[in-house]
Write a protein that holds these residues in place. Structure first.
Motif, PDB file in Angstrom:
ATOM      1  N   GLY A   1      -5.690  -1.986   8.403  1.00 24.06           N
ATOM      2  CA  GLY A   1      -6.556  -0.917   8.571  1.00 24.06           C
ATOM      3  C   GLY A   1      -5.967   0.257   8.029  1.00 24.06           C
ATOM      4  O   GLY A   1      -6.418   1.386   8.628  1.00 24.06           O
ATOM      5  N   GLU A   2      -4.906   0.330   6.947  1.00 30.71           N
ATOM      6  CA  GLU A   2      -3.928   1.433   7.410  1.00 30.71           C
ATOM      7  C   GLU A   2      -4.273   2.237   6.100  1.00 30.71           C
ATOM      8  O   GLU A   2      -4.456   1.789   5.289  1.00 30.71           O
ATOM      9  CB  GLU A   2      -2.123   0.401   7.699  1.00 30.71           C
ATOM     10  N   ASN A   3      -3.957   3.987   6.633  1.00 30.47           N
ATOM     11  CA  ASN A   3      -4.316   4.638   5.358  1.00 30.47           C
ATOM     12  C   ASN A   3      -2.642   5.291   5.642  1.00 30.47           C
ATOM     13  O   ASN A   3      -2.663   5.762   6.416  1.00 30.47           O
ATOM     14  CB  ASN A   3      -5.451   5.121   4.910  1.00 30.47           C
ATOM     15  N   PHE A   4      -2.148   5.994   4.224  1.00 31.54           N
ATOM     16  CA  PHE A   4      -1.068   6.263   4.251  1.00 31.54           C
ATOM     17  C   PHE A   4      -0.878   7.717   3.023  1.00 31.54           C
ATOM     18  O   PHE A   4      -1.510   6.863   2.246  1.00 31.54           O
ATOM     19  CB  PHE A   4       0.038   6.018   3.924  1.00 31.54           C
ATOM     20  N   ARG A   5      -0.527   8.283   3.307  1.00 29.44           N
ATOM     21  CA  ARG A   5      -0.500   9.645   2.088  1.00 29.44           C
ATOM     22  C   ARG A   5       1.324   9.685   1.928  1.00 29.44           C
ATOM     23  O   ARG A   5       2.263   9.648   2.910  1.00 29.44           O
ATOM     24  CB  ARG A   5       0.024  10.884   2.628  1.00 29.44           C
TER      25      ARG A   5
ATOM     26  N   ILE B   1      -2.519   8.482   7.979  1.00 27.39           N
ATOM     27  CA  ILE B   1      -3.105   9.288   8.198  1.00 27.39           C
ATOM     28  C   ILE B   1      -4.849   8.099   8.496  1.00 27.39           C
ATOM     29  O   ILE B   1      -4.642   7.017   8.393  1.00 27.39           O
ATOM     30  CB  ILE B   1      -4.289  10.034   6.667  1.00 27.39           C
ATOM     31  N   THR B   2      -5.992   9.012   9.006  1.00 32.54           N
ATOM     32  CA  THR B   2      -7.336   8.524   8.764  1.00 32.54           C
ATOM     33  C   THR B   2      -8.044   8.456   7.923  1.00 32.54           C
ATOM     34  O   THR B   2      -7.388   8.679   7.053  1.00 32.54           O
ATOM     35  CB  THR B   2      -8.028   9.544  10.170  1.00 32.54           C
TER      36      THR B   2
ATOM     37  N   TYR C   1     -10.351  11.622   0.633  1.00 28.95           N
ATOM     38  CA  TYR C   1      -9.304  12.606  -0.559  1.00 28.95           C
ATOM     39  C   TYR C   1      -8.144  12.542  -0.806  1.00 28.95           C
ATOM     40  O   TYR C   1      -6.867  12.331  -0.079  1.00 28.95           O
ATOM     41  CB  TYR C   1     -10.091  13.862  -0.636  1.00 28.95           C
ATOM     42  N   LYS C   2      -7.921  13.693  -1.975  1.00 31.54           N
ATOM     43  CA  LYS C   2      -6.297  14.644  -2.019  1.00 31.54           C
ATOM     44  C   LYS C   2      -6.216  15.538  -2.854  1.00 31.54           C
ATOM     45  O   LYS C   2      -6.941  15.814  -3.056  1.00 31.54           O
ATOM     46  CB  LYS C   2      -5.604  12.939  -2.644  1.00 31.54           C
TER      47      LYS C   2
ATOM     48  N   ILE D   1      -4.493  18.961   4.479  1.00 27.35           N
ATOM     49  CA  ILE D   1      -3.896  17.687   4.440  1.00 27.35           C
ATOM     50  C   ILE D   1      -3.181  17.621   6.108  1.00 27.35           C
ATOM     51  O   ILE D   1      -2.515  18.442   6.414  1.00 27.35           O
ATOM     52  CB  ILE D   1      -3.392  17.469   3.923  1.00 27.35           C
ATOM     53  N   SER D   2      -3.249  16.367   6.819  1.00 26.44           N
ATOM     54  CA  SER D   2      -2.082  16.554   8.405  1.00 26.44           C
ATOM     55  C   SER D   2      -0.756  16.095   7.804  1.00 26.44           C
ATOM     56  O   SER D   2      -0.338  15.740   6.706  1.00 26.44           O
ATOM     57  CB  SER D   2      -2.674  15.205   9.171  1.00 26.44           C
TER      58      SER D   2
END
Length: 259
Positions: free
Chosen positions: A96-100, A114-115, A121-122, A236-237
């Motif tokens: 359940g992880e998201n990375f940018r 990131i959430t 989006y990007k 973006i964060s």
């Protein structure tokens, strides 16, 4: 010389942004051809093994990827050499992880969580706007996308907010003085600031002057500027440090105050 593309990459020639140890072997992962240049990319294998420590070896990385557990920009990728790059969204559904993928102030690729909402989006920088056969307008982005029938107000060097699932443009951030940008190349890589001015140099590199949140100004090439927000509001964060580069003395004082 043998014919064809090079299939190996020695560790000492790997980009410094990968942060590989000098003594960890002779070779490194040679990125496949893909949406990002070798010098501006990070293979999934390095991300999973060296950054997240989800695998101890390259063999374990291939086991993870072959189970179709990792998505990049919404697509399942099973090639461990696939080049992810600046602004790409990596999703591991099982955890359940998201990375940018984003640079820290020292110009290294960092693990930026990131959430799930932000992972939808990007941002993409517009590389060229052209007209194709039968007068169809289209644009190229720096991450290798071609988008047909874009909004006519979009110009080169602008950034677009792209919905990953549909591939549609949600918003446009123009390249303009006063807008927030991140530097993606040169010695100021990873710094965030507002654009002050742009110097045009015909036959040479256009120079952009940027001012960061601490009031420090610096200059960099136009091609290294990536717009990330309107005014002072980023879309973006930002990673730890918020893109503000500290001097060596400031870093030392910050470390000592945390002890």
């Amino acid at each position: 010389m043998p014919r064809g593309p090079k299939k190996h990459l020695k560790r000492l020639n790997a980009p410094k942004s990968w942060m590989l140890g000098k003594l960890g072997g002779v070779f490194s992962v040679k990125p496949s051809s893909g949406p990002h240049k070798t010098s501006e990319s990070l293979p999934i294998a390095i991300f999973l093994r060296n950054r997240l420590k989800y695998a101890l070896s390259l063999k374990e990385v291939t086991f993870i990827l072959k189970q179709r557990l990792v998505k990049i920009d919404g697509k399942v990728r099973t090639d461990h050499k696939f080049p992810s790059g600046f602004m790409d969204v990596i999703q591991v559904d099982k955890t359940g992880e998201n990375f940018r993928i984003i640079y820290d102030v020292k110009g290294r690729f960092t693990v930026h969580r990131i959430t799930a909402q932000e992972a939808k989006y990007k941002l993409c920088k517009v590389r060229a706007v052209k007209t194709g056969p039968k007068g169809v307008p289209f644009l190229y982005t720096t991450d290798g996308r071609t988008i047909r029938y874009p909004d006519p107000i979009i110009r080169v060097n602008d950034s677009i907010q792209l919905d990953i699932a549909s591939g549609k443009i949600q918003d446009v951030i123009p390249f303009d003085s006063g807008n927030l940008c991140m530097v993606t190349g040169g010695r100021n890589t990873g710094r965030v600031g507002t654009i002050v001015s742009r110097e045009r140099h015909a036959g040479s590199f256009d120079i952009v002057h940027v001012k960061d949140a601490n009031g420090h100004t610096f200059a960099t090439r136009l091609s290294y500027i990536f717009i990330i927000g309107k005014g002072n509001k980023p879309y973006i964060s930002l990673p730890k440090g918020k893109g503000i580069k500290l001097s060596i003395a400031e870093e030392r004082d910050k470390r000592l105050s945390q002890k």
